[in-house]
Design an enzyme around this catalytic site. Structure first.
Site, PDB file in Angstrom:
ATOM      1  N   ARG A  30       0.841  -1.205   0.000  1.00 48.99           N
ATOM      2  CA  ARG A  30       0.000   0.000   0.000  1.00 48.99           C
ATOM      3  C   ARG A  30       0.873   1.251   0.000  1.00 48.99           C
ATOM      4  O   ARG A  30       0.622   2.203  -0.738  1.00 48.99           O
ATOM      5  CB  ARG A  30      -0.910   0.015   1.230  1.00 48.99           C
ATOM      6  CG  ARG A  30      -2.121  -0.934   1.128  1.00 48.99           C
ATOM      7  CD  ARG A  30      -2.775  -1.039   2.504  1.00 48.99           C
ATOM      8  NE  ARG A  30      -4.014  -1.800   2.555  1.00 48.99           N
ATOM      9  CZ  ARG A  30      -4.094  -3.123   2.582  1.00 48.99           C
ATOM     10  NH1 ARG A  30      -2.990  -3.860   2.481  1.00 48.99           N
ATOM     11  NH2 ARG A  30      -5.262  -3.732   2.677  1.00 48.99           N
ATOM     12  N   ASP A  52       6.199 -10.489  -3.515  1.00 49.09           N
ATOM     13  CA  ASP A  52       5.045  -9.625  -3.751  1.00 49.09           C
ATOM     14  C   ASP A  52       5.416  -8.152  -3.840  1.00 49.09           C
ATOM     15  O   ASP A  52       4.807  -7.395  -4.595  1.00 49.09           O
ATOM     16  CB  ASP A  52       3.986  -9.834  -2.646  1.00 49.09           C
ATOM     17  CG  ASP A  52       3.166 -11.092  -2.908  1.00 49.09           C
ATOM     18  OD1 ASP A  52       3.584 -11.895  -3.770  1.00 49.09           O
ATOM     19  OD2 ASP A  52       2.116 -11.271  -2.272  1.00 49.09           O
ATOM     20  N   ASN A  96       1.786 -13.666  -8.098  1.00 51.94           N
ATOM     21  CA  ASN A  96       0.585 -14.110  -7.392  1.00 51.94           C
ATOM     22  C   ASN A  96       0.237 -13.103  -6.298  1.00 51.94           C
ATOM     23  O   ASN A  96      -0.242 -13.450  -5.230  1.00 51.94           O
ATOM     24  CB  ASN A  96       0.816 -15.510  -6.789  1.00 51.94           C
ATOM     25  CG  ASN A  96      -0.502 -16.195  -6.416  1.00 51.94           C
ATOM     26  OD1 ASN A  96      -1.577 -15.706  -6.753  1.00 51.94           O
ATOM     27  ND2 ASN A  96      -0.413 -17.320  -5.727  1.00 51.94           N
ATOM     28  N   ASP A 328      -5.676 -14.490   7.632  1.00 49.52           N
ATOM     29  CA  ASP A 328      -4.377 -15.079   7.313  1.00 49.52           C
ATOM     30  C   ASP A 328      -3.745 -15.740   8.537  1.00 49.52           C
ATOM     31  O   ASP A 328      -3.283 -16.873   8.485  1.00 49.52           O
ATOM     32  CB  ASP A 328      -3.427 -14.009   6.760  1.00 49.52           C
ATOM     33  CG  ASP A 328      -3.798 -13.630   5.333  1.00 49.52           C
ATOM     34  OD1 ASP A 328      -4.734 -14.262   4.785  1.00 49.52           O
ATOM     35  OD2 ASP A 328      -3.167 -12.715   4.782  1.00 49.52           O
ATOM     36  N   GLU A 356      -4.103 -17.680  -1.929  1.00 47.50           N
ATOM     37  CA  GLU A 356      -3.047 -18.247  -2.774  1.00 47.50           C
ATOM     38  C   GLU A 356      -3.419 -19.640  -3.293  1.00 47.50           C
ATOM     39  O   GLU A 356      -3.031 -20.060  -4.369  1.00 47.50           O
ATOM     40  CB  GLU A 356      -1.736 -18.307  -2.004  1.00 47.50           C
ATOM     41  CG  GLU A 356      -0.975 -16.989  -1.924  1.00 47.50           C
ATOM     42  CD  GLU A 356      -1.529 -15.991  -0.913  1.00 47.50           C
ATOM     43  OE1 GLU A 356      -2.686 -16.159  -0.443  1.00 47.50           O
ATOM     44  OE2 GLU A 356      -0.803 -15.025  -0.597  1.00 47.50           O
ATOM     45  N   HIS A 402       2.821 -19.603   0.801  1.00 43.10           N
ATOM     46  CA  HIS A 402       3.778 -19.322   1.874  1.00 43.10           C
ATOM     47  C   HIS A 402       3.241 -19.677   3.257  1.00 43.10           C
ATOM     48  O   HIS A 402       3.958 -20.205   4.095  1.00 43.10           O
ATOM     49  CB  HIS A 402       4.188 -17.851   1.812  1.00 43.10           C
ATOM     50  CG  HIS A 402       3.030 -16.879   1.791  1.00 43.10           C
ATOM     51  ND1 HIS A 402       3.045 -15.696   2.470  1.00 43.10           N
ATOM     52  CD2 HIS A 402       1.815 -16.927   1.201  1.00 43.10           C
ATOM     53  CE1 HIS A 402       1.911 -15.058   2.279  1.00 43.10           C
ATOM     54  NE2 HIS A 402       1.147 -15.790   1.504  1.00 43.10           N
ATOM     55  N   ARG A 403       1.958 -19.379   3.480  1.00 44.43           N
ATOM     56  CA  ARG A 403       1.447 -19.584   4.840  1.00 44.43           C
ATOM     57  C   ARG A 403       1.296 -21.065   5.175  1.00 44.43           C
ATOM     58  O   ARG A 403       1.456 -21.465   6.321  1.00 44.43           O
ATOM     59  CB  ARG A 403       0.129 -18.846   5.051  1.00 44.43           C
ATOM     60  CG  ARG A 403       0.267 -17.367   4.825  1.00 44.43           C
ATOM     61  CD  ARG A 403      -0.652 -16.506   5.648  1.00 44.43           C
ATOM     62  NE  ARG A 403      -0.399 -15.126   5.282  1.00 44.43           N
ATOM     63  CZ  ARG A 403       0.644 -14.423   5.721  1.00 44.43           C
ATOM     64  NH1 ARG A 403       1.495 -14.953   6.574  1.00 44.43           N
ATOM     65  NH2 ARG A 403       0.839 -13.189   5.321  1.00 44.43           N
ATOM     66  N   LYS A 430       7.281 -15.382  -0.722  1.00 43.85           N
ATOM     67  CA  LYS A 430       6.214 -14.432  -1.013  1.00 43.85           C
ATOM     68  C   LYS A 430       6.185 -13.312   0.027  1.00 43.85           C
ATOM     69  O   LYS A 430       5.965 -12.158  -0.311  1.00 43.85           O
ATOM     70  CB  LYS A 430       4.872 -15.165  -1.034  1.00 43.85           C
ATOM     71  CG  LYS A 430       3.726 -14.327  -1.550  1.00 43.85           C
ATOM     72  CD  LYS A 430       2.557 -15.227  -1.910  1.00 43.85           C
ATOM     73  CE  LYS A 430       1.593 -14.552  -2.869  1.00 43.85           C
ATOM     74  NZ  LYS A 430       0.830 -13.476  -2.307  1.00 43.85           N
ATOM     75  N   SER A 459      39.043 -38.654  -3.897  1.00 40.40           N
ATOM     76  CA  SER A 459      37.913 -39.547  -4.159  1.00 40.40           C
ATOM     77  C   SER A 459      36.682 -38.749  -4.579  1.00 40.40           C
ATOM     78  O   SER A 459      35.667 -39.319  -4.966  1.00 40.40           O
ATOM     79  CB  SER A 459      37.589 -40.368  -2.912  1.00 40.40           C
ATOM     80  OG  SER A 459      37.265 -39.490  -1.840  1.00 40.40           O
ATOM     81  N   GLY A 460      36.751 -37.436  -4.484  1.00 39.39           N
ATOM     82  CA  GLY A 460      35.608 -36.596  -4.859  1.00 39.39           C
ATOM     83  C   GLY A 460      34.666 -36.360  -3.701  1.00 39.39           C
ATOM     84  O   GLY A 460      33.527 -35.930  -3.885  1.00 39.39           O
TER      85      GLY A 460
END
Ligand code: C5P
Length: 670
Positions: A30, A52, A96, A328, A356, A402-403, A430, A459-460
């Site tokens: 906002r 967002d 989104n 939320d 979402e 996300h939530r 988000k 040996s990696g």
């Protein structure tokens, strides 16, 4: 941020400490739009940096706003309510982000340009028809490019003189409060005369409208309100920048940490979770989550810009709540309900279905995977608590929400001691990119998982260990580098790896001012990554590593790498001495011929010339020395799994180790 395919959170048993939360998404977007529409420059402090807000900033930049970011401060120079005339059609992608799509639709349809607004597929399933209808009554020109009632949208310019401002603009308030917010934020653009907005149907999520009104006031627009049905934007309203504006920490994000305090700070009353950046006097509606958490038993103290939460009632008290005012944050209550003394019901939450994802279905599905009994309907969810034997280890789907990801992390405090797997954990970006890191900074686990990888030189094992760590989102300990840095510190102190210097070198090792960041090794702030990789440094490392006091001094340092969510440790005695309780130990071998060939390629690519034969005989000699040395000889831990990778690609070796790791996990398929 975790960019892995999944994140396994080990069973957690307690939590205490201080967290600083990112800025509120609702306030951030906002404020950004208001600052963009105002004239002059607004300095925004503590803005949320997330998916967002990023799409909003990209859109505002495309509209011609000046945007200048420095640390947690952002300076935005607005367009003064007017677009530069004659620009081309602007396509804007809004991901989104409902907090970008809805207000921008309203603002852009009054600004006079041509735009196309689109988002991710889920955004094209999120309703916007009621807002478009309201704007169309006014005379705005908006077309649907896909399904009627949903984005993507095409916006065409309209002459302000032609706008119908005499009759009240009617907008539905019972689907998403963002429609009303969008109108309130944008209509001052057209306030030649008083503009009246009338809400049709019961307005949901009123606290979000309060945030909108509060922020409009900060930008000089005093909306008059009659109940929640009628809002008037006075004639002549103009956005004026407040100069500086601070964004509070996100109250919805705070809900996870309030819940954490209520669940995990133990019965002693000593520990608490302190949340900084938001207090009980927040302008965000979700701060009323505190009341619900208190009802469930949490003890919450608050001051200016802080909250302090500890466990009160345990088990938590079941709750029956109309959660319309905290849609939320109420998702967090649904997970807290697992720890309650009876079934909890959250009512009046139909808006969950158009967020979402369909959050009622998502929460019900995933809670059931944990073993819970869940009832749900069009606008409610009822969650029954779980007894210790009922808990199941679950792979939680997160639906790009996300939530869902954040609130299910709280299931890791289950009394059954089971880990929780969160799929696609990066969706938290988000609103809270560092959510899991923040959780891990205050949570305690009885057992942080460790994977040890050892094996002969070349040996990696380093490559394998680093890659396994990356794929699991675990920390990585390259123990060889600790010996290498110790060797370097020894040399710089004018010492040599002789027994008479052993105590001094051990003292150096115990206090190494060492940091690992982004693949770099820093010694007292200096980047020594290249210096410790030379052959000479390897020789020094090998020498200091035979001094028992040095090994002892590095023991605690190495063990400190064992941090949530887990560790992959590579090196000599990882599985035998440092982490004998490691859940998986891998001893990686390859024939001397193979290793010589790999090293040869490596050296050639660096422009260093050698012969295969000499490399191979060097390796064999080093193997013999390493295996026969008296201090920390090269030998597999008894319970190590052997992996001969002579004939395997790096990917195949990684797959094998991950498969072994998977076999150790209790998760059922998602
Ligand atoms: O793995 P890297 O080559 O970096 O290790 C340097 C030296 O440090 C090795 O030659 C080995 O002798 C020693 N080392 C050790 N114990 C470890 C890791 C490395 O003794 N855990």
């Amino acid at each position: 941020m975790f960019s892995t395919a999944f994140l396994d959170i080990p069973a957690l048993a307690g939590a205490s400490g201080t967290v600083r939360l990112p800025g509120s998404k609702s306030i951030s977007n906002r404020v950004l739009l208001l600052a963009a529409l105002a004239s002059g420059t607004t300095t925004v402090h503590d803005l949320l940096d997330s998916d967002d807000t990023r799409v909003m900033l990209d859109a505002l930049r495309a509209l011609g706003c000046g945007i200048d970011a420095a640390g947690s401060t952002l300076r935005i120079t607005g367009i003064g309510g007017q677009l530069k005339p004659g620009g081309p059609m602007l396509p804007l992608f809004l991901g989104n982000a409902g907090t970008a799509m809805r207000p921008l639709t309203a603002a852009l349809s009054l600004l006079g340009g041509e735009f196309e607004l689109s988002g991710v597929p889920r955004m094209h399933e999120r309703p916007i028809g009621d807002l478009v209808d309201a704007l169309t009554q006014l005379g705005c020109r908006i077309d649907y490019l896909g399904n009627p009632g949903y984005p993507p949208l095409r916006i065409r310019p309209v002459d302000h003189g032609a706008l119908v401002l005499d009759a009240p603009i009617r907008v539905r308030g019972d689907v998403s409060s963002q429609f009303l917010t969008a109108l309130l934020l944008a209509l001052p653009l057209a306030a030649r005369k008083d503009i009246v907005i009338e809400v049709v149907g019961e307005l949901i999520s009123k606290p979000y409208i309060e945030i909108t009104l509060n922020l409009l006031a900060r930008f000089g627009i005093a909306v008059q309100r009659e109940g929640w049905e009628r809002f008037t934007i006075p004639a002549g309203s103009r956005y004026s920048s407040p100069g500086d504006i601070h964004v509070e920490a996100d109250a919805s994000s705070a809900s996870y940490f309030i819940a954490l305090g209520a669940i995990a700070t133990g019965a002693s009353g000593q520990d608490s979770i302190r949340i900084e950046g938001v207090g009980a006097d927040s302008i965000q509606g979700d701060i009323r989550f505190i009341e619900a958490a208190r009802q469930m038993g949490a003890q919450v103290d608050s001051g200016p810009n802080w909250l302090d939460v500890r466990r009160g009632a345990w088990p938590l008290k079941a709750i029956d709540l109309d959660a319309n005012h905290i849609p939320d944050a109420a998702m967090t209550l649904a997970v807290m309900a697992l720890y309650a003394d009876g079934p909890s019901t959250l009512r009046n939450i139909a808006s969950w279905r158009v967020k979402e994802t369909d959050r009622i279905d998502a929460m019900a599905n995933e809670l059931r995977k944990l073993g819970a009994t869940v009832d749900s309907g069009p606008d409610f969810i009822r969650v029954h608590p779980l007894e210790r034997p009922g808990w199941q280890a679950a792979s939680i789907r997160t639906y790009d929400d996300h939530r869902v990801a954040m609130c299910f992390s709280l299931a890791a405090f289950n009394p059954a001691g089971l880990p929780v797997r969160i799929l696609e954990p990066h969706c938290v970006a988000k609103t809270f990119p560092d959510y899991f890191e923040t959780l891990f900074s205050v949570a305690q686990a009885p057992e942080v998982p460790v994977i040890c990888i050892d094996g002969p030189t070349a040996s990696g094992k380093g490559t394998l260990a680093a890659e396994v760590a990356r794929l699991l989102g675990y920390h990585y300990l390259d123990s060889g580098s600790l010996y290498r840095v110790t060797g370097l510190a020894m040399r710089r102190a004018g010492l040599s790896a002789e027994p008479q210097h052993e105590a001094q070198i051990a003292a150096l090792a115990a206090a190494l001012p060492l940091h690992f960041t982004e693949g770099k090794v820093l010694l007292a702030g200096e980047d020594v990554s290249d210096e410790i990789r030379t052959e000479a440094a390897g020789m020094d490392a090998s020498r200091v590593s035979t001094l028992p006091a040095v090994r002892a001094a590095l023991l605690a340092l190495q063990q400190r790498f064992r941090q949530l969510p887990g560790l992959v440790a590579d090196g000599r005695d990882m599985g035998t001495v440092i982490f004998p309780d490691a859940a998986l130990k891998v001893f990686l071998t390859a024939s001397a011929a193979q290793r010589a060939e790999r090293r040869h390629k490596q050296l050639i690519s660096k422009g260093i010339s050698t012969t295969l034969d000499s490399l191979r005989s060097d390796l064999e000699a080093r193997d013999a020395r390493d295996s026969s040395r008296s201090v920390a000889p090269l030998k597999p831990a008894q319970d190590a799994r052997h992996l001969d990778n002579s004939q395997l690609s790096i990917e195949q070796s990684i797959d094998q180790v991950l498969n072994w790791w998977q076999e150790k996990q209790p998760f059922k398929p998602a």
